[in-house]
Design a protein around this motif. Structure first.
Motif, PDB file in Angstrom:
ATOM      1  N   GLU A  47       0.816  -1.220   0.000  1.00 52.34           N
ATOM      2  CA  GLU A  47       0.000   0.000   0.000  1.00 52.34           C
ATOM      3  C   GLU A  47       0.847   1.265   0.000  1.00 52.34           C
ATOM      4  N   ASN A  48       2.176   1.074  -0.144  1.00 54.18           N
ATOM      5  CA  ASN A  48       3.040   2.248  -0.064  1.00 54.18           C
ATOM      6  C   ASN A  48       3.977   2.369  -1.254  1.00 54.18           C
ATOM      7  N   TYR A  49       3.620   1.703  -2.361  1.00 55.26           N
ATOM      8  CA  TYR A  49       4.433   1.869  -3.564  1.00 55.26           C
ATOM      9  C   TYR A  49       3.741   2.909  -4.438  1.00 55.26           C
ATOM     10  N   GLY A 150       7.546 -11.480  16.520  1.00 54.35           N
ATOM     11  CA  GLY A 150       8.167 -10.298  15.916  1.00 54.35           C
ATOM     12  C   GLY A 150       7.405  -9.048  16.302  1.00 54.35           C
ATOM     13  N   GLY A 151       8.016  -7.891  16.023  1.00 54.66           N
ATOM     14  CA  GLY A 151       7.370  -6.660  16.474  1.00 54.66           C
ATOM     15  C   GLY A 151       7.456  -5.505  15.509  1.00 54.66           C
ATOM     16  N   ASN A 152       7.803  -5.806  14.225  1.00 59.61           N
ATOM     17  CA  ASN A 152       7.846  -4.692  13.262  1.00 59.61           C
ATOM     18  C   ASN A 152       6.817  -4.933  12.143  1.00 59.61           C
ATOM     19  N   ASP A 153       7.033  -4.288  10.991  1.00 64.89           N
ATOM     20  CA  ASP A 153       6.011  -4.282   9.937  1.00 64.89           C
ATOM     21  C   ASP A 153       5.615  -5.667   9.429  1.00 64.89           C
ATOM     22  N   SER A 154       6.581  -6.554   9.248  1.00 62.39           N
ATOM     23  CA  SER A 154       6.228  -7.886   8.735  1.00 62.39           C
ATOM     24  C   SER A 154       5.321  -8.619   9.714  1.00 62.39           C
ATOM     25  N   ALA A 155       5.630  -8.498  10.999  1.00 62.42           N
ATOM     26  CA  ALA A 155       4.802  -9.155  12.014  1.00 62.42           C
ATOM     27  C   ALA A 155       3.393  -8.563  12.005  1.00 62.42           C
ATOM     28  N   ALA A 156       3.308  -7.244  11.912  1.00 64.39           N
ATOM     29  CA  ALA A 156       1.996  -6.575  11.910  1.00 64.39           C
ATOM     30  C   ALA A 156       1.171  -7.003  10.695  1.00 64.39           C
ATOM     31  N   LYS A 157       1.827  -7.028   9.535  1.00 58.84           N
ATOM     32  CA  LYS A 157       1.115  -7.419   8.309  1.00 58.84           C
ATOM     33  C   LYS A 157       0.632  -8.866   8.409  1.00 58.84           C
ATOM     34  N   ALA A 158       1.484  -9.733   8.920  1.00 55.84           N
ATOM     35  CA  ALA A 158       1.106 -11.146   9.056  1.00 55.84           C
ATOM     36  C   ALA A 158      -0.084 -11.270  10.004  1.00 55.84           C
ATOM     37  N   ILE A 172       3.540 -12.126  19.634  1.00 56.70           N
ATOM     38  CA  ILE A 172       4.512 -12.312  20.722  1.00 56.70           C
ATOM     39  C   ILE A 172       5.747 -11.479  20.403  1.00 56.70           C
ATOM     40  N   TYR A 173       6.000 -10.475  21.256  1.00 62.18           N
ATOM     41  CA  TYR A 173       7.089  -9.538  20.961  1.00 62.18           C
ATOM     42  C   TYR A 173       7.957  -9.348  22.203  1.00 62.18           C
ATOM     43  N   ARG A 174       9.266  -9.255  21.970  1.00 57.01           N
ATOM     44  CA  ARG A 174      10.190  -9.222  23.109  1.00 57.01           C
ATOM     45  C   ARG A 174      10.240  -7.886  23.841  1.00 57.01           C
ATOM     46  N   LYS A 175       9.705  -6.833  23.207  1.00 56.65           N
ATOM     47  CA  LYS A 175       9.697  -5.525  23.889  1.00 56.65           C
ATOM     48  C   LYS A 175       8.280  -5.181  24.357  1.00 56.65           C
ATOM     49  N   ASP A 176       8.083  -3.932  24.804  1.00 56.01           N
ATOM     50  CA  ASP A 176       6.779  -3.621  25.420  1.00 56.01           C
ATOM     51  C   ASP A 176       5.837  -2.825  24.538  1.00 56.01           C
ATOM     52  N   ILE A 178       4.761  -2.610  20.115  1.00 56.23           N
ATOM     53  CA  ILE A 178       5.059  -2.924  18.716  1.00 56.23           C
ATOM     54  C   ILE A 178       5.612  -1.674  18.027  1.00 56.23           C
ATOM     55  N   ARG A 179       6.598  -1.889  17.115  1.00 56.46           N
ATOM     56  CA  ARG A 179       7.172  -0.707  16.470  1.00 56.46           C
ATOM     57  C   ARG A 179       6.841  -0.649  14.971  1.00 56.46           C
ATOM     58  N   ALA A 180       5.736  -1.267  14.570  1.00 54.66           N
ATOM     59  CA  ALA A 180       5.308  -1.243  13.165  1.00 54.66           C
ATOM     60  C   ALA A 180       4.766   0.148  12.807  1.00 54.66           C
ATOM     61  N   GLU A 181       4.540   0.374  11.490  1.00 55.87           N
ATOM     62  CA  GLU A 181       3.930   1.634  11.025  1.00 55.87           C
ATOM     63  C   GLU A 181       2.678   1.915  11.851  1.00 55.87           C
ATOM     64  N   PRO A 182       2.482   3.146  12.305  1.00 57.31           N
ATOM     65  CA  PRO A 182       1.297   3.461  13.104  1.00 57.31           C
ATOM     66  C   PRO A 182      -0.023   3.065  12.425  1.00 57.31           C
ATOM     67  N   GLU A 233       8.235 -13.943  12.014  1.00 58.62           N
ATOM     68  CA  GLU A 233       8.413 -12.723  11.208  1.00 58.62           C
ATOM     69  C   GLU A 233       9.431 -11.833  11.893  1.00 58.62           C
ATOM     70  N   ILE A 234      10.652 -12.347  12.008  1.00 58.81           N
ATOM     71  CA  ILE A 234      11.664 -11.630  12.787  1.00 58.81           C
ATOM     72  C   ILE A 234      12.763 -11.043  11.899  1.00 58.81           C
ATOM     73  N   GLY A 235      12.407 -10.715  10.686  1.00 51.93           N
ATOM     74  CA  GLY A 235      13.362 -10.042   9.818  1.00 51.93           C
ATOM     75  C   GLY A 235      14.180 -10.992   8.963  1.00 51.93           C
ATOM     76  N   PHE A 282      16.306   1.844   6.374  1.00 56.12           N
ATOM     77  CA  PHE A 282      14.921   1.731   5.916  1.00 56.12           C
ATOM     78  C   PHE A 282      14.874   0.855   4.671  1.00 56.12           C
ATOM     79  N   ARG A 283      14.620  -0.433   4.863  1.00 55.28           N
ATOM     80  CA  ARG A 283      14.589  -1.346   3.720  1.00 55.28           C
ATOM     81  C   ARG A 283      13.175  -1.461   3.186  1.00 55.28           C
ATOM     82  N   GLN A 284      12.933  -0.885   2.049  1.00 52.51           N
ATOM     83  CA  GLN A 284      11.600  -0.843   1.460  1.00 52.51           C
ATOM     84  C   GLN A 284      11.697  -1.172  -0.026  1.00 52.51           C
ATOM     85  N   LEU A 285      10.522  -1.419  -0.638  1.00 52.57           N
ATOM     86  CA  LEU A 285      10.501  -1.632  -2.081  1.00 52.57           C
ATOM     87  C   LEU A 285      11.079  -0.418  -2.811  1.00 52.57           C
TER      88      LEU A 285
HETATM   89  P1  NDP Z   1      12.771  -6.172  11.126  1.00 51.18           P
HETATM   90  O1  NDP Z   1      14.167  -6.686  11.192  1.00 51.18           O
HETATM   91  O2  NDP Z   1      12.551  -4.731  10.896  1.00 51.18           O
HETATM   92  O3  NDP Z   1      12.010  -6.561  12.479  1.00 51.18           O
HETATM   93  C1  NDP Z   1      12.149  -7.822  13.037  1.00 51.18           C
HETATM   94  C2  NDP Z   1      11.330  -7.897  14.314  1.00 51.18           C
HETATM   95  O4  NDP Z   1      11.526  -9.178  14.900  1.00 51.18           O
HETATM   96  C3  NDP Z   1      11.743  -6.853  15.335  1.00 51.18           C
HETATM   97  O5  NDP Z   1      10.613  -6.424  16.046  1.00 51.18           O
HETATM   98  C4  NDP Z   1      12.709  -7.627  16.229  1.00 51.18           C
HETATM   99  O6  NDP Z   1      12.704  -7.179  17.561  1.00 51.18           O
HETATM  100  C5  NDP Z   1      12.135  -9.024  16.204  1.00 51.18           C
HETATM  101  N1  NDP Z   1      13.175 -10.032  16.327  1.00 51.18           N
HETATM  102  C6  NDP Z   1      14.359 -10.114  15.665  1.00 51.18           C
HETATM  103  N2  NDP Z   1      15.052 -11.197  16.043  1.00 51.18           N
HETATM  104  C7  NDP Z   1      14.301 -11.825  16.993  1.00 51.18           C
HETATM  105  C8  NDP Z   1      14.477 -12.997  17.750  1.00 51.18           C
HETATM  106  N3  NDP Z   1      15.550 -13.768  17.621  1.00 51.18           N
HETATM  107  N4  NDP Z   1      13.512 -13.349  18.622  1.00 51.18           N
HETATM  108  C9  NDP Z   1      12.394 -12.579  18.758  1.00 51.18           C
HETATM  109  N5  NDP Z   1      12.161 -11.455  18.053  1.00 51.18           N
HETATM  110  C10 NDP Z   1      13.103 -11.088  17.173  1.00 51.18           C
HETATM  111  O7  NDP Z   1      12.035  -7.077  10.020  1.00 51.18           O
HETATM  112  P2  NDP Z   1      10.681  -6.860   9.195  1.00 51.18           P
HETATM  113  O8  NDP Z   1      10.633  -8.022   8.273  1.00 51.18           O
HETATM  114  O9  NDP Z   1       9.519  -6.630  10.058  1.00 51.18           O
HETATM  115  O10 NDP Z   1      10.945  -5.535   8.352  1.00 51.18           O
HETATM  116  C11 NDP Z   1      12.091  -5.435   7.495  1.00 51.18           C
HETATM  117  C12 NDP Z   1      12.008  -4.129   6.710  1.00 51.18           C
HETATM  118  O11 NDP Z   1      10.961  -4.226   5.750  1.00 51.18           O
HETATM  119  C13 NDP Z   1      11.691  -2.934   7.602  1.00 51.18           C
HETATM  120  O12 NDP Z   1      12.376  -1.813   7.103  1.00 51.18           O
HETATM  121  C14 NDP Z   1      10.213  -2.749   7.425  1.00 51.18           C
HETATM  122  O13 NDP Z   1       9.809  -1.411   7.626  1.00 51.18           O
HETATM  123  C15 NDP Z   1      10.013  -3.194   5.981  1.00 51.18           C
HETATM  124  N6  NDP Z   1       8.652  -3.707   5.780  1.00 51.18           N
HETATM  125  C16 NDP Z   1       7.702  -2.788   5.456  1.00 51.18           C
HETATM  126  C17 NDP Z   1       6.395  -3.178   5.300  1.00 51.18           C
HETATM  127  C18 NDP Z   1       5.363  -2.156   5.010  1.00 51.18           C
HETATM  128  O14 NDP Z   1       4.236  -2.498   4.714  1.00 51.18           O
HETATM  129  N7  NDP Z   1       5.715  -0.902   5.090  1.00 51.18           N
HETATM  130  C19 NDP Z   1       5.982  -4.588   5.403  1.00 51.18           C
HETATM  131  C20 NDP Z   1       7.058  -5.462   5.789  1.00 51.18           C
HETATM  132  C21 NDP Z   1       8.345  -5.016   5.961  1.00 51.18           C
HETATM  133  P3  NDP Z   1      13.247  -5.721  17.991  1.00 51.18           P
HETATM  134  O15 NDP Z   1      12.139  -4.781  17.664  1.00 51.18           O
HETATM  135  O16 NDP Z   1      13.504  -5.887  19.437  1.00 51.18           O
HETATM  136  O17 NDP Z   1      14.482  -5.494  17.174  1.00 51.18           O
END
Ligand code: NDP
Length: 309
Positions: A47-49, A150-158, A172-176, A178-182, A233-235, A282-285
């Protein structure tokens, strides 16, 4: 042996974009890849291309491929590139079936591979409840309970993909927080069946033939969550086997070091997309596409001996 001006390794966004720009500079180019479209083709919705309000990753990447081919560059999808080396003033890639391609310049756009949790049960239950692709496997979990790690965009999308199919989704996220796009976090909040499990680290995945539960450590205590599926979805980490063969200089995390012009430590080799240090922030398309375009322009300057266009 098939000879080209530019050999492009990787059929994702960066590789396709490089091929489009190579054609514009009248360079013959071949894209050699394993998965058409790379990781972007697994995205359920993009949705962001720019230019596309909403499109599936597969559809968008097929449009990229069609664009590449319409301009005359070749796209070859192979099971494996087994080696890549410099021979004289050419770069030669050898495929599994023995076929060879050469390029006077090389663009490495090999992308990344999914990071693994490396906990007990992950390997054992891969494909039997453990998945790395929500778009591919969500349908198997209709009315079931699943967790996303996971706690970023891929986890949120999934989580959003699964929330429409499964009965219950844990993130399930290791911090307190989520840091995905608002925007994605807001959508998660509006779903009634997604629950965050914060400050939690997965310890082991358990089951009998298929996944039955995950044991986590949350705030110092072990907790068992019964479920049917786990989406990891941990990157990603950069593809490294072929780049190691070329002995390209990398950073501590394995990303190919590039300059502003996407040049690498070896003259004539350029790199683009998730495999480089270029978009570490910032790894994006769109960033992969931009790097592919710059890499192709730099390859043109390298081959023509021009320092500027
Ligand atoms: P990221 O590397 O950005 O995030 C991985 C997440 O998994 C983080 O929250 C991280 O925790 C957590 N994590 C990593 N290793 C472990 C572990 N061993 N155990 C538990 N948790 C772990 O990967 P993404 O695939 O989410 O994103 C990659 C890039 O692609 C980003 O730049 C993202 O913005 C982009 N993207 C954009 C999308 C969009 O729609 N805009 C969709 C998907 C990806 P912690 O937060 O503590 O580091």
């Amino acid at each position: 042996m098939e000879d080209y001006d530019v050999l492009i390794l990787g059929s994702g966004a960066g590789g396709y974009s490089a091929a489009i720009y190579a054609s514009r500079y009248n360079m013959s180019a071949a894209v050699i890849g394993k998965e058409p479209g790379g990781v972007a083709s697994e995205a359920s919705e993009v949705e962001n291309y720019p230019g596309f309000k909403k499109i599936t990753g597969l559809e968008l990447m097929e449009k990229f491929r069609g664009h590449v081919q319409s301009l005359g560059s070749k796209v070859f999808i192979y099971s494996d590139i087994v080696s890549v080396k410099k021979h004289g003033n050419k770069f030669i890639a050898r495929l599994e079936d023995g076929k060879e391609f050469s390029g006077k310049a090389l663009i490495v756009a090999l992308g990344s591979k999914r990071r693994k949790l490396e906990i007990p049960g992950e390997k054992e239950f891969a494909g039997r409840g453990v998945s790395y692709c929500a778009t591919c496997d969500a349908a198997f979990f209709k009315d079931r309970t699943v967790a996303i790690i996971g706690g970023n965009d891929s986890a949120a999308k999934a989580a959003l993909v699964l929330a429409d199919i499964a009965k219950k989704v844990y993130i399930i996220y290791r911090k307190d927080k989520i840091r995905a796009e608002p925007v994605l976090a807001d959508r998660i909040d509006s779903k009634g069946n997604i629950e965050y499990v914060y400050n939690a680290v997965p310890l082991r995945i358990q089951g009998v033939k298929v996944v039955k539960s995950v044991v986590i450590k949350q705030n110092g205590k072990e907790r068992k969550i019964p479920l049917d599926g786990i989406f990891i979805e941990i990157g990603s980490t950069p593809e490294d086997t072929l780049t190691a063969m070329l002995k390209l200089e990398k950073d501590v995390n394995g990303y190919i070091k590039v300059g502003q012009d996407m040049s690498t430590s070896i003259p004539g080799v350029f790199a683009a997309g998730d495999v480089t240090t270029g978009s570490n922030m910032f790894r994006q398309l769109v960033t992969a596409v931009a790097e592919g375009a710059i890499a192709a322009e730099s390859a043109y300057r390298y081959l023509s001996g021009k320092t500027s266009l």
